[in-house]
Design a protein around this motif. Structure first.
Motif, PDB file in Angstrom:
ATOM      1  N   ALA A  48      13.538 -76.802   7.901  1.00  0.00           N
ATOM      2  CA  ALA A  48      14.202 -77.067   9.177  1.00  0.00           C
ATOM      3  C   ALA A  48      14.986 -78.377   9.141  1.00  0.00           C
ATOM      4  CB  ALA A  48      13.164 -77.114  10.288  1.00  0.00           C
ATOM      5  N   LEU A  67       5.513 -88.747  11.709  1.00  0.00           N
ATOM      6  CA  LEU A  67       4.135 -88.317  11.996  1.00  0.00           C
ATOM      7  C   LEU A  67       3.225 -89.529  12.166  1.00  0.00           C
ATOM      8  CD1 LEU A  67       3.659 -85.242   9.649  1.00  0.00           C
ATOM      9  CD2 LEU A  67       3.819 -85.252  12.118  1.00  0.00           C
ATOM     10  N   CYS A 295      10.097 -77.440  28.717  1.00  0.00           N
ATOM     11  CA  CYS A 295      11.221 -77.289  27.774  1.00  0.00           C
ATOM     12  C   CYS A 295      12.432 -76.725  28.510  1.00  0.00           C
ATOM     13  CB  CYS A 295      10.853 -76.314  26.652  1.00  0.00           C
ATOM     14  SG  CYS A 295       9.817 -77.013  25.395  1.00  0.00           S
TER      15      CYS A 295
ATOM     16  N   ALA B  30      16.216 -77.125  23.587  1.00  0.00           N
ATOM     17  CA  ALA B  30      15.083 -77.156  24.531  1.00  0.00           C
ATOM     18  C   ALA B  30      15.078 -75.905  25.395  1.00  0.00           C
ATOM     19  CB  ALA B  30      15.163 -78.410  25.397  1.00  0.00           C
ATOM     20  N   ALA B  33      13.749 -72.995  23.309  1.00  0.00           N
ATOM     21  CA  ALA B  33      12.286 -73.038  23.155  1.00  0.00           C
ATOM     22  C   ALA B  33      11.601 -72.589  24.439  1.00  0.00           C
ATOM     23  CB  ALA B  33      11.850 -74.444  22.774  1.00  0.00           C
ATOM     24  N   SER B  82      14.115 -73.281  14.093  1.00  0.00           N
ATOM     25  CA  SER B  82      13.430 -72.794  12.885  1.00  0.00           C
ATOM     26  C   SER B  82      12.185 -73.624  12.555  1.00  0.00           C
ATOM     27  CB  SER B  82      14.386 -72.793  11.703  1.00  0.00           C
ATOM     28  OG  SER B  82      14.810 -74.104  11.439  1.00  0.00           O
ATOM     29  N   VAL B  83      12.081 -74.807  13.149  1.00  0.00           N
ATOM     30  CA  VAL B  83      10.909 -75.649  12.889  1.00  0.00           C
ATOM     31  C   VAL B  83       9.606 -74.943  13.295  1.00  0.00           C
ATOM     32  CG1 VAL B  83      10.977 -76.882  15.114  1.00  0.00           C
ATOM     33  CG2 VAL B  83      10.045 -78.009  13.118  1.00  0.00           C
ATOM     34  N   ALA B 259       0.277 -81.313  13.733  1.00  0.00           N
ATOM     35  CA  ALA B 259       1.080 -82.267  12.953  1.00  0.00           C
ATOM     36  C   ALA B 259       0.951 -81.983  11.459  1.00  0.00           C
ATOM     37  CB  ALA B 259       0.639 -83.690  13.260  1.00  0.00           C
ATOM     38  N   PHE B 262       3.027 -79.032  10.572  1.00  0.00           N
ATOM     39  CA  PHE B 262       4.439 -79.428  10.490  1.00  0.00           C
ATOM     40  C   PHE B 262       4.710 -80.102   9.136  1.00  0.00           C
ATOM     41  CE2 PHE B 262       7.550 -82.920  11.234  1.00  0.00           C
ATOM     42  CZ  PHE B 262       8.667 -82.130  11.427  1.00  0.00           C
ATOM     43  N   ALA B 263       3.802 -80.998   8.741  1.00  0.00           N
ATOM     44  CA  ALA B 263       3.980 -81.701   7.466  1.00  0.00           C
ATOM     45  C   ALA B 263       3.931 -80.709   6.307  1.00  0.00           C
ATOM     46  CB  ALA B 263       2.913 -82.774   7.311  1.00  0.00           C
ATOM     47  N   GLU B 266       7.275 -78.633   6.369  1.00  0.00           N
ATOM     48  CA  GLU B 266       8.511 -79.347   6.039  1.00  0.00           C
ATOM     49  C   GLU B 266       8.439 -80.016   4.669  1.00  0.00           C
ATOM     50  OE1 GLU B 266      11.457 -79.392   7.684  1.00  0.00           O
ATOM     51  OE2 GLU B 266      10.517 -77.809   8.847  1.00  0.00           O
ATOM     52  N   VAL B 267       7.355 -80.757   4.441  1.00  0.00           N
ATOM     53  CA  VAL B 267       7.244 -81.459   3.150  1.00  0.00           C
ATOM     54  C   VAL B 267       7.058 -80.446   2.026  1.00  0.00           C
ATOM     55  CG1 VAL B 267       5.943 -83.181   1.855  1.00  0.00           C
ATOM     56  CG2 VAL B 267       6.331 -83.508   4.283  1.00  0.00           C
ATOM     57  N   GLU B 269       8.176 -77.359   1.779  1.00  0.00           N
ATOM     58  CA  GLU B 269       9.474 -76.745   1.445  1.00  0.00           C
ATOM     59  C   GLU B 269      10.310 -77.710   0.620  1.00  0.00           C
ATOM     60  OE1 GLU B 269      11.394 -74.051   2.230  1.00  0.00           O
ATOM     61  OE2 GLU B 269       9.943 -72.836   3.329  1.00  0.00           O
ATOM     62  N   PRO B 354       0.960 -71.486  21.734  1.00  0.00           N
ATOM     63  CA  PRO B 354       2.394 -71.572  22.054  1.00  0.00           C
ATOM     64  C   PRO B 354       3.278 -71.428  20.817  1.00  0.00           C
ATOM     65  CG  PRO B 354       1.243 -73.603  22.687  1.00  0.00           C
ATOM     66  CD  PRO B 354       0.260 -72.739  21.999  1.00  0.00           C
TER      67      PRO B 354
END
Lengths: 495, 495
Positions: A48, A67, A295, B30, B33, B82-83, B259, B262-263, B266-267, B269, B354
């Protein structure tokens, strides 16, 4: 609990915290180093963050840095940290505001919050403003305005409107002299924004008032509610009349029409959210709908170039004043993240901070002097007219009250709505002014008060509570707390 | 009510979109989402009410509000959102890993092995044959040499055979199913994903050689080793970190898990690791790591150190020693291993709801209905072949492995769902073979779209028919009678 037990637990808790922090930092450092090593051999990624045009090393640094900042903001927003800071007599700005501001500045310098990253996380800023507005609106209980006493209106005029007028006068004069008087009266717009932010009284003032004087606390809280309502109304009008036209797209409406659009959109979103929340069956569903509603509200406001703070305030206040079994869940979720969001605002402000313009520093000085002077005069005039309203100590507290998160949110919101070089000045003036006025207040009030002094030396009590809070054994589920106006300051105060 | 809310939401957002038809930027993201969360929630509830999976409702909401139908969500908004995909995949994989309790699934290993061999690999071969036979009807395969034809057919067959642990976990959670069928299918799809990733890498490397490109087998092996081995290693480390965090810290677990997801996404990838494998391994480690044994050793060390601490300071010695004990200080009982995994499960559930709605709604919005129309005939044939292969293969494999009858009868339906992995492989295929054009992507997208819409419904029906639905009792977690919310709720006494 004996002293020995308390010391045992406090020692254990500090050790745990230190170990956790050390381990996390070491892991982040390891990952960052490993990532940098791999980055050079890697092909472009499809994550992303790929659209931001960052290299792998930059992206990983930004992700981990963000983070870490978010984690620090979350920790700083925990109730035990708030109580700790209150018990030491520290204000939020001194305790965490300045460090987070510096963290933002350092993040920018280190490339964590670089321009592309700031662009990439801009939806979070919109969401943060919406969240703040929603939380503010959700605290807005119409019952507080029933039988509103006349003496409170007088207090409002003296403590809020007088500083407002003083700041408008001083700032408009300076901005007109330095930036010039344009046809669209930008100087006046910025002066009004600055004055709106400066007129706010932080809710912490209520919590430091003598607990025995319940009536004074309630009255002050009602006045603060009125202040917040006035601020929202002010931003609403400012947003409509000094609307940034932008490109050719969009609807063509007279300025006053945008006031109605804002009110209509806020109300429509409030009704939609309320109807959606009535269909939820569990806490998870309630939170998902709340998140979706915030949102949507913040996004719609930003899309129409309205203030997310105002639109979400109206939506939130509508929910607060309608019945629903979901209210406790929503309230807790909103308040839990309010302070971390405010701290993240400060980080972003720090990252965007440009202190090169001398006018910004002069404006800040003028802002602090006008606010402080007018508040002092206003509170003393109030004391003369209504001697029974506040005790001498409470007068001092109110006169030197620092600015709260709403002030910061107002200028951050203004930065989103308006353009021009002077907007950066007013952000600088409010953020730095908040810190300076807090320090001045400390100088004027050398005595932290018996409560603060007692807990300052009774360090063990705080650490004992720390241990209790970090214990794995979660207390049994209790019914949601009912918030009375008197308790609201201590329970809901994000600062 | 929910239908009305869906209509109101669509009308409202379409009206807002009239302000600026070209929606992009922070506010538009926003809005996207918010719309997908709310619309997904309403549609999910509606679908559940008529006996269909909620997940299909989320997908349907995405399709309805996406660029192809109502166009409430623009392609730019979709790209910015996409996140959510990465976070959701990581959370779902973490859930799947948490289910992999080795002692419990060990008896199922025989069935898993046979199903992998016959149903998964057999269907992959069948699909490759299908693509080869359909080549005359596929434009992008026209004019290929026989060797190229075979190589492309094999690579596409592998990509099309990919399954979706995410959908399996989501449907399992929704039906609260437990039993040999669900356990076996979960293990199969997890291992099948690993096999597909490895096979696809090998097949595309070989296919490249038929197109005259130089392919270095050593480089391929190293890349694959890093991709799979590195992901497993990273997952193991993160699993231990997450486990220790959950053991030591009670509040904010859901946010920490979100979190971390997410890490990971993203990391991972960015480092060319597989987020799915990382999260899966982390979950397996949390479930199977010998926490109690480690705790026991650490406690022994702490006990050995206690006299030294006591000698240093009799008052704080015992507490300091217990602070070095990772089990937990003072008198707290160390949680047993399943309880720890359940704590993490609760945190994932709370953070995930969510995110899952948004993820599946985004997946729905990304469905290329135009591709579906173009490639409907070959796609329908391949979907049928795939479904039939899985069904028949699982039946036969279950017979050979003496699996419980329910696995043979219904297991094949669990292998049919398809989502992210197949799309990712298709994108990778298009990127690797640009000369073949976008036709390959269209074919795979169409197959995934069909499977997305039909397979979850079939799998849900299979679970209901098998009698395993509703068997999943709440994990024995006395500390957390209800799932932890997205943001933790402090007890009233601490607020």
């Amino acid at each position: 609990m004996s002293i020995l037990q308390a010391r045992r637990r406090s020692c254990a808790a500090s050790s745990l915290l230190l170990r956790g922090l050390g381990f996390t930092l070491a892991l982040f450092a390891f990952l960052a180093l490993a990532a940098d090593g791999v980055a050079h051999a890697s092909e472009p990624a499809t994550s992303a963050t790929a659209s931001l045009g960052l290299t792998t090393g930059e992206a990983i640094r930004a992700i981990l840095g963000l983070l870490a900042v978010a984690a620090l903001a979350y920790i700083a927003g925990r109730p035990f940290v708030r109580r700790f800071e209150r018990s030491l007599g520290l204000s939020p700005l001194v305790a965490f505001g300045v460090p987070f501001l510096l963290l933002g500045l350092a993040s920018h310098e280190l490339g964590i919050l670089s321009e592309p990253v700031l662009r990439g996380i801009s939806p979070l800023l919109v969401l943060g403003l919406g969240w703040t507005g929603f939380a503010l609106g959700f605290r807005f209980d119409l019952r507080l305005f029933q039988d509103f006493p006349r003496e409170l209106l007088e207090a409002f005029v003296l403590v809020t409107l007088l500083p407002f007028a003083a700041i408008v006068g001083a700032a408009a004069l300076l901005l007109a002299l330095t930036d010039g008087v344009s046809a669209d009266a930008i100087f006046f717009r910025d002066a009004l924004v600055l004055a709106t932010a400066g007129a706010m009284t932080t809710r912490t003032v209520v919590s430091v008032l003598d607990r025995a004087r319940d009536d004074a606390r309630t009255r002050l809280l009602r006045m603060i509610h009125l202040e917040e309502l006035a601020a929202i109304a002010g931003i609403l009008v400012l947003g409509a009349f000094f609307r940034n036209g932008g490109d050719a797209q969009g609807w063509t409406l007279p300025s006053f029409g945008w006031v109605f659009v804002t009110l209509g959109v806020g109300t429509a979103l409030g009704v939609l959210t309320f109807a959606s929340l009535t269909t939820t069956k569990s806490q998870g569903e309630t939170l998902a709908v709340t998140l979706g509603a915030i949102c949507l509200s913040a996004g719609v406001a930003g899309f129409l170039r309205l203030s997310p703070l105002v639109v979400c305030f109206f939506a939130g206040s509508l929910l607060a004043n309608l019945p629903g079994r979901w209210k406790a869940d929503v309230r807790q979720a909103l308040l839990d993240l309010e302070r971390p969001i405010y701290l993240l605002f400060l980080v972003l402000t720090g990252a965007l901070w440009s202190a090169s313009a001398w006018e910004a520093w002069v404006l800040m000085g003028l802002f602090v002097a006008a606010r402080f002077g007018a508040r002092y005069i206003g509170v003393h005039a109030l004391a003369l007219r209504q001697p029974d309203l506040l005790s001498p100590d409470e007068e001092r507290q109110l006169a030197s009250s620092p600015m709260g998160p709403l002030s910061i949110a107002i200028v951050i919101g203004a930065q989103q709505l308006f353009t021009g070089t002077t907007v950066a000045w007013i952000v600088h003036a409010v953020v730095m002014g908040a810190i300076v006025s807090d320090l001045l207040a400390r100088l004027i009030r050398p005595d932290p008060g018996p409560r603060a002094r007692a807990t300052l030396f009774g360090f063990g009590r705080v650490t004992r509570r720390l241990v209790a809070l970090t214990s794995v054994v979660r207390p049994a589920a209790s019914p949601p707390p009912t918030v009375t106006p008197t308790d609201a300051a201590s329970k809901e105060d994000p600062s | 009510m929910k239908v009305l809310l869906l209509i109101a939401l669509a009308v409202f957002v379409l009206a807002v979109r009239a302000f600026a038809p070209e929606a992009s930027g922070a506010s538009a993201t926003a809005i996207g989402a918010g719309v997908l969360l709310l619309a997904g929630f309403f549609a999910g509830s509606l679908f559940k009410a008529v006996g269909l999976p909620k997940l299909t409702g989320y997908l349907a909401a995405g399709i309805l509000f996406g660029p192809q139908v109502l166009a409430v969500i623009s392609p730019a908004m979709l790209a910015d959102l996409s996140v959510f995909k990465g976070i959701a995949v990581a959370l779902l994989a973490l859930t799947a890993g948490l289910e992999m309790d080795v002692p419990t699934i060990r008896p199922l290993f025989r069935s898993v092995r046979w199903i992998l061999l016959i149903a998964v690999l057999g269907t992959t071969a069948l699909l490759a044959l299908g693509v080869y036979l359909l080549a005359p009807t596929l434009d992008f395969m026209a004019g290929l040499e026989p060797a190229q034809l075979v190589a492309v057919a094999i690579a596409l067959g592998i990509a099309i055979s990919a399954q979706s642990p995410a959908v399996v976990v989501a449907v399992r959670d929704e039906t609260a199913a437990d039993g040999p069928l669900v356990k076996t299918i979960l293990a199969v799809v997890v291992f099948a994903d690993l096999i597909v990733i490895i096979l696809f890498a090998v097949a595309t490397t070989l296919a490249k050689t038929t197109f005259g490109e130089s392919a270095d087998p050593l480089q391929t092996a190293l890349t694959l080793g890093w991709h799979v081995g590195g992901s497993i290693l990273a997952g193991a480390v993160l699993g231990i970190v997450l486990g220790f965090f959950v053991r030591q810290v009670e509040s904010g677990r859901a946010l920490f898990v979100a979190a971390l997801a997410f890490a990971i996404a993203e990391v991972g990838e960015r480092l060319h690791l597989d987020p799915l494998v990382i999260a899966l391994t982390a979950g397996i480690v949390i479930r199977n790591f010998p926490w109690a044994r480690i705790t026991h050793w650490a406690s022994a060390v702490a006990r050995a150190l206690r006299p030294a601490f006591h000698a240093a300071d009799p008052a704080v010695g015992p507490a300091a020693a217990s602070a070095f004990d990772p089990a937990l200080p003072a008198s707290a009982e160390p949680p047993h291993e399943p309880a720890l995994a359940n704590h993490v499960h609760h945190a994932v559930e709370a953070a995930g709801f969510p995110v899952y709605i948004a993820f599946f709604a985004i997946a729905g919005a990304g469905v290329h209905l135009d591709s579906l129309v173009v490639a409907i005939l070959p796609a329908s044939i391949l979907v049928t072949v795939r479904g039939f292969g899985f069904w028949l293969g699982t039946r036969y494999a279950a017979h050979l492995a003496d699996a419980p009858p329910v696995v043979g009868r219904f297991g094949g339906f669990g292998l049919m769902p398809q989502a992210g992995l197949a799309l990712a492989l298709a994108a990778l295929f298009v990127q690797s073979f640009p000369t073949l054009g976008a036709g390959t992507g269209d074919l795979v997208f169409s197959i995934v779209a069909m499977n997305e819409m039909v397979a979850p419904v079939l799998f849900r029906l299979a679970i209901l028919k098998s009698g395993e639905a509703g068997r999943l009792s709440a994990p024995p977690d006395h500390d957390h009678p209800a799932p932890t919310p997205l943001v933790s709720v402090d007890s009233p006494s601490e607020s």
